[in-house]
Structure formats: structure tokens, C-alpha cells
Motif scaffolding. Sequence first.
Motif, short mmCIF file in Angstrom:
data_model
loop_
_atom_site.label_atom_id
_atom_site.label_comp_id
_atom_site.label_asym_id
_atom_site.label_seq_id
_atom_site.Cartn_x
_atom_site.Cartn_y
_atom_site.Cartn_z
N ASP A 124 -4.69 1.87 3.48
CA ASP A 124 -5.98 1.18 3.62
C ASP A 124 -6.08 0.24 2.44
N THR A 127 -5.27 -1.41 7.77
CA THR A 127 -5.32 0.04 7.78
C THR A 127 -4.22 0.57 8.71
N LYS A 138 -5.06 8.78 8.14
CA LYS A 138 -4.96 7.49 7.48
C LYS A 138 -3.91 7.55 6.37
N SER A 149 0.85 -1.19 0.00
CA SER A 149 0.00 0.00 0.00
C SER A 149 0.88 1.25 0.00
N ARG A 168 -8.22 -7.04 5.54
CA ARG A 168 -8.20 -5.57 5.57
C ARG A 168 -7.09 -5.07 6.49
#
Length: 205
Positions: free
Chosen positions: A175, A165, A172, A140, A163
Motif C-alpha cells: 500500500d 495497493t 494486504k 513497496s 495510490r
Amino acid sequence: MQGGVSMRIRWGVLAAGLVMTGAALTMTRMASADDGWVTLVDGDKKVEFTEVGKANWEAKDGALMADKLDGKDPSYLVTKASYKDFQIKAEFWVDDAANSGIFIRCDQSAKIDSNICYEVNIFDKRPDPKYGTGAIVDVSKVDPMPKAGGKWNTYEITAKGTRLTVMLNGEKTADVDDSKHAAGPIALQYGSGVVKFKKVQIKPL
């Protein structure tokens, strides 16, 4: 006489109120201590880790810190326990030159790297900033990359199912859905610069 009775009643009510307040505070402290969070690092206290690679980790000034490698390979403090779904809260300080990170769901504990773990990076000067501080390396990207150097920061990392995060100082930064790594130990990395972890907690979900 009547005034004396009244005074005794008022003091009795006050005493009862203080007892009830004390009981409420005790219950609050108990609830806080039993909310599911497990402390891995708290100042100079830490759980038992296995070290992979070697650095001069020490408890100093209320934090667990390192600023020198013994050899060329990074050092990792690896938990004995394995975790699947969880939340992590970590308070850390790094200088501008630091290379560090929090590795999660590692496939093994004897060797740690971003190929067999998810690496939540702390690396302000990474040549490719897309996977620098705030990113999960090769999983990510972060854009723009935040800077962590020279201040205390807080990571909040959640892994639940596929998931993942990441929150850095309330913002953030990652994610994503990814299924490469399902469960495994947690590792704190020292690669270069000055790295300090003041408090690290994990809460199984």
C-alpha cells in the motif's frame, strides 16, 4: 368446476412467477457480464498479447502456463492496450522455484522490467525477500513475505492516481503512494519454474 378454476389460477400464478424469475436471472447475468471487467486470460482463452522474450506459453488444463524459457531473458506477455487507473484480479499457480510477476503501467511495450514498470512480484525464493512475493519491487516492501508456491492464489491489484495497493489471497501486502509510472500496458512474466495463470481480469476505473 370451481376446483378446476382454482387449479388453473394456481398454475397461472406459478407460470407467471417462473417467467419473472427467469427474467430476473437473465437481468442478473446481463449485469454481471456488463460490470466493467475485461477478461485478459480465462483458461485457454486470452486477448492478443505481444510477447517480449520467449517461453513455451501454452493453454493446458484450463490455464495459460509456461515452464521453460527459450533463451536467457524472461518472457513477458504484454497487452496491446494501455491502462491508467484500474483494478486487476488474477488467479495464478506457481511452484516453489517460480519467478514471475504482474507488471503494470509500463512506460513502453518493447522492453519490460521493474525499472520502467511497477512489478507486483511472485518470487518466493528471491534473495532479498523484502521485495519478493506480495511486494512491488523497489517501491513497496513486504514483511513478512507470504509464500505462493504450490497452490492457487489470487492477486487483487489497484492503481488509482498515485495510490497502489496489492492484496494476496485477501491480505494486504503493499500500500504505497508513488508517481513514477502513470499509465501503460500490463505484462505477465515468466522467469523460471512453473507458472500458470487461470484467470486475469482488469477493470478500468
